[in-house]
Design an enzyme around this catalytic site. Structure first.
Site, PDB file in Angstrom:
ATOM      1  N   ASP A   1      32.361  39.424  30.632  1.00  0.00           N
ATOM      2  CA  ASP A   1      32.858  39.993  31.840  1.00  0.00           C
ATOM      3  C   ASP A   1      34.422  40.274  31.679  1.00  0.00           C
ATOM      4  O   ASP A   1      35.239  39.243  31.779  1.00  0.00           O
ATOM      5  CB  ASP A   1      32.587  38.947  33.262  1.00  0.00           C
ATOM      6  CG  ASP A   1      32.885  39.799  34.461  1.00  0.00           C
ATOM      7  OD1 ASP A   1      33.685  40.726  34.430  1.00  0.00           O
ATOM      8  OD2 ASP A   1      32.203  39.493  35.489  1.00  0.00           O
TER       9      ASP A   1
ATOM     10  N   PHE B   1      32.747  46.207  44.522  1.00  0.00           N
ATOM     11  CA  PHE B   1      33.692  47.358  44.823  1.00  0.00           C
ATOM     12  C   PHE B   1      33.437  48.699  44.333  1.00  0.00           C
ATOM     13  O   PHE B   1      32.877  48.732  43.105  1.00  0.00           O
ATOM     14  CB  PHE B   1      35.074  46.839  44.132  1.00  0.00           C
ATOM     15  CG  PHE B   1      36.417  47.551  44.387  1.00  0.00           C
ATOM     16  CD1 PHE B   1      36.862  47.519  45.755  1.00  0.00           C
ATOM     17  CD2 PHE B   1      37.104  48.038  43.453  1.00  0.00           C
ATOM     18  CE1 PHE B   1      38.036  48.214  45.774  1.00  0.00           C
ATOM     19  CE2 PHE B   1      38.411  48.843  43.633  1.00  0.00           C
ATOM     20  CZ  PHE B   1      38.710  48.779  45.109  1.00  0.00           C
TER      21      PHE B   1
ATOM     22  N   TRP C   1      33.461  38.120  42.451  1.00  0.00           N
ATOM     23  CA  TRP C   1      35.084  38.318  42.140  1.00  0.00           C
ATOM     24  C   TRP C   1      35.539  37.864  43.726  1.00  0.00           C
ATOM     25  O   TRP C   1      35.320  38.526  44.675  1.00  0.00           O
ATOM     26  CB  TRP C   1      35.402  39.739  41.947  1.00  0.00           C
ATOM     27  CG  TRP C   1      36.807  40.156  41.824  1.00  0.00           C
ATOM     28  CD1 TRP C   1      37.446  40.559  40.530  1.00  0.00           C
ATOM     29  CD2 TRP C   1      37.773  40.344  42.881  1.00  0.00           C
ATOM     30  NE1 TRP C   1      38.731  40.705  40.699  1.00  0.00           N
ATOM     31  CE2 TRP C   1      39.283  40.814  42.200  1.00  0.00           C
ATOM     32  CE3 TRP C   1      37.988  40.470  44.186  1.00  0.00           C
ATOM     33  CZ2 TRP C   1      40.430  41.072  42.815  1.00  0.00           C
ATOM     34  CZ3 TRP C   1      39.264  40.755  44.845  1.00  0.00           C
ATOM     35  CH2 TRP C   1      40.399  41.002  44.081  1.00  0.00           C
TER      36      TRP C   1
ATOM     37  N   HIS D   1      30.247  42.396  33.235  1.00  0.00           N
ATOM     38  CA  HIS D   1      30.102  42.679  34.598  1.00  0.00           C
ATOM     39  C   HIS D   1      29.074  43.244  35.403  1.00  0.00           C
ATOM     40  O   HIS D   1      28.896  42.887  36.636  1.00  0.00           O
ATOM     41  CB  HIS D   1      31.695  43.178  34.904  1.00  0.00           C
ATOM     42  CG  HIS D   1      31.966  43.111  36.383  1.00  0.00           C
ATOM     43  ND1 HIS D   1      32.055  41.790  37.181  1.00  0.00           N
ATOM     44  CD2 HIS D   1      32.128  44.020  37.545  1.00  0.00           C
ATOM     45  CE1 HIS D   1      32.320  42.128  38.425  1.00  0.00           C
ATOM     46  NE2 HIS D   1      32.460  43.397  38.735  1.00  0.00           N
TER      47      HIS D   1
ATOM     48  N   SER E   1      29.935  40.993  42.292  1.00  0.00           N
ATOM     49  CA  SER E   1      31.332  41.104  42.258  1.00  0.00           C
ATOM     50  C   SER E   1      31.992  40.893  43.516  1.00  0.00           C
ATOM     51  O   SER E   1      31.963  39.646  44.290  1.00  0.00           O
ATOM     52  CB  SER E   1      31.628  42.392  41.896  1.00  0.00           C
ATOM     53  OG  SER E   1      32.927  42.653  41.174  1.00  0.00           O
ATOM     54  N   MET E   2      32.845  41.884  44.074  1.00  0.00           N
ATOM     55  CA  MET E   2      33.234  41.622  45.497  1.00  0.00           C
ATOM     56  C   MET E   2      32.194  41.154  46.592  1.00  0.00           C
ATOM     57  O   MET E   2      32.487  40.446  47.549  1.00  0.00           O
ATOM     58  CB  MET E   2      34.250  42.856  45.854  1.00  0.00           C
ATOM     59  CG  MET E   2      35.393  42.829  45.237  1.00  0.00           C
ATOM     60  SD  MET E   2      36.590  43.948  46.230  1.00  0.00           S
ATOM     61  CE  MET E   2      37.943  44.036  44.936  1.00  0.00           C
TER      62      MET E   2
HETATM   63  O1  9J3 Z   1      33.387  44.197  43.271  1.00  0.00           O
HETATM   64  C1  9J3 Z   1      33.933  44.154  41.972  1.00  0.00           C
HETATM   65  O2  9J3 Z   1      33.674  44.939  41.076  1.00  0.00           O
HETATM   66  C2  9J3 Z   1      35.101  43.560  41.840  1.00  0.00           C
HETATM   67  C3  9J3 Z   1      36.004  43.766  40.452  1.00  0.00           C
HETATM   68  C4  9J3 Z   1      37.127  44.807  40.793  1.00  0.00           C
HETATM   69  O3  9J3 Z   1      37.095  45.947  40.506  1.00  0.00           O
HETATM   70  O4  9J3 Z   1      38.365  44.202  41.120  1.00  0.00           O
HETATM   71  C5  9J3 Z   1      39.440  45.099  41.136  1.00  0.00           C
HETATM   72  C6  9J3 Z   1      40.476  44.849  42.339  1.00  0.00           C
END
Ligand code: 9J3
Ligand code: ZN
Length: 300
Positions: free
Chosen positions: A215, A101, A194, A247, A169-170
């Site tokens: 994280d 993200f 995530w 993270h 993450s995402m």
């Molecule tokens: O891609 C990410 O770092 C997901 C973590 C995030 O910021 O989620 C918040 C909705």
């Protein structure tokens, strides 16, 4: 080699021919560089691995790269293709990698040359927008693989039946989405993933998840660990929790991530059981590994 003056004729010539044949076979299987290839596994690439070869900053293959403009593609935001420069070893498996993200391909760029130099074509991508959610990132990883294998300038260097996905993450959440949507994928590696969806019974792709003990953005207790548990227990799956990590640990060069990712990709994209020794038994808790879980990959 000098011949004894009294041994001569057919028998000596036959012996010499046999010796030459044996030498040729031994030479083929032990000589090296990246070129060594087992007779038994057509997907195996590169020399026999060691602990130091999977930890190295670069593997045996020199790497070239190629920028892909977002204007030249549809379904994702362009990216950079890292690939072994030489074509002497035939085709390679390929992987697409999504950032997280708000992030760009630069956040996962270190994985490009690191993994490609071990014998993969690696596509680090940008997403259509940096705010895209995991399901969209999954679709974009698949669009990137389709571009890579069907239209890119390096398509002829890729074995299109041997593909994998990774993401941060995402993008790690998207990695699971891609595997769910395309069961033919051979390997998936979510990095501090995530995703709000914790149930993944449909996944058939061998999956290695990395969590980070520190994280606070995607805490392992609510993301990486339940995502691991949400995969079928019969699946080749593993979970490695990085020790003293955050993270954002997957956003810079990390030998623990690299060595187990290389091993997982080799084991499942290339069917290369020479790498099973690094995955099985699972890494024990250490300065770099907080905990690990998994059902060791089955031999053959
Ligand atoms: O891609 C990410 O770092 C997901 C973590 C995030 O910021 O989620 C918040 C909705
Ligand atoms: Zn844990």
């Amino acid at each position: 080699m000098q011949q004894h003056p009294h041994t001569s004729g057919r028998r000596t010539r036959r012996l010499a021919a046999l010796t030459a044949a044996v030498a040729a076979v031994v030479g083929l299987t032990t000589l090296g560089g990246p070129g060594a290839q087992a007779a038994g596994n057509p997907y195996e690439r590169g020399p026999a691995p060691t602990e130091s070869s999977i930890e190295a900053l670069r593997g045996p293959y020199a790497v070239s790269d190629l920028s892909v403009s977002s204007l030249a593609v549809t379904g994702f935001g362009g990216g950079t293709i890292y690939y072994p420069t030489s074509t002497a070893d035939g085709t390679f498996g390929a992987i697409a990698i999504s950032p997280g993200f708000t992030a760009y391909q630069s956040s996962i760029a270190w994985l490009g040359p690191r993994l490609a130099s071990q014998g993969f074509v690696v596509f680090t991508i940008d997403t259509n927008t940096t705010l895209d959610q995991p399901a969209s990132r999954g679709d974009q990883l698949l669009a990137a693989l389709d571009y890579l294998t069907q239209r890119s300038a390096v398509r002829g260097r890729i074995d299109s039946s041997r593909l994998g996905v990774m993401g941060h993450s995402m993008g790690g959440g998207g990695t699971l989405e891609a595997a769910k949507d395309r069961p033919s994928l051979q390997a998936a590696i979510p990095l501090t993933p995530w995703n709000l969806d914790k149930t993944w019974p449909e996944v058939r792709t061998p999956t290695l998840l990395f969590g980070a003990d520190g994280d606070t953005v995607a805490p392992v207790s609510s993301h990486a660990e339940p995502l691991y548990t949400g995969l079928p227990s019969s699946l080749d799956r593993a979970y490695i929790e990085l020790n003293g990590a955050t993270h954002f640990t997957p956003n810079s060069s990390n030998t623990t991530i690299a060595k187990y990712s290389v091993s997982w990709l080799k084991r499942f994209i290339d069917n290369d059981t020479r790498y099973e020794q690094f995955l099985c038994p699972l890494p024990r808790p250490s300065l770099t590994v907080e905990e690990s879980r998994g059902n060791c990959p089955h031999t053959s």
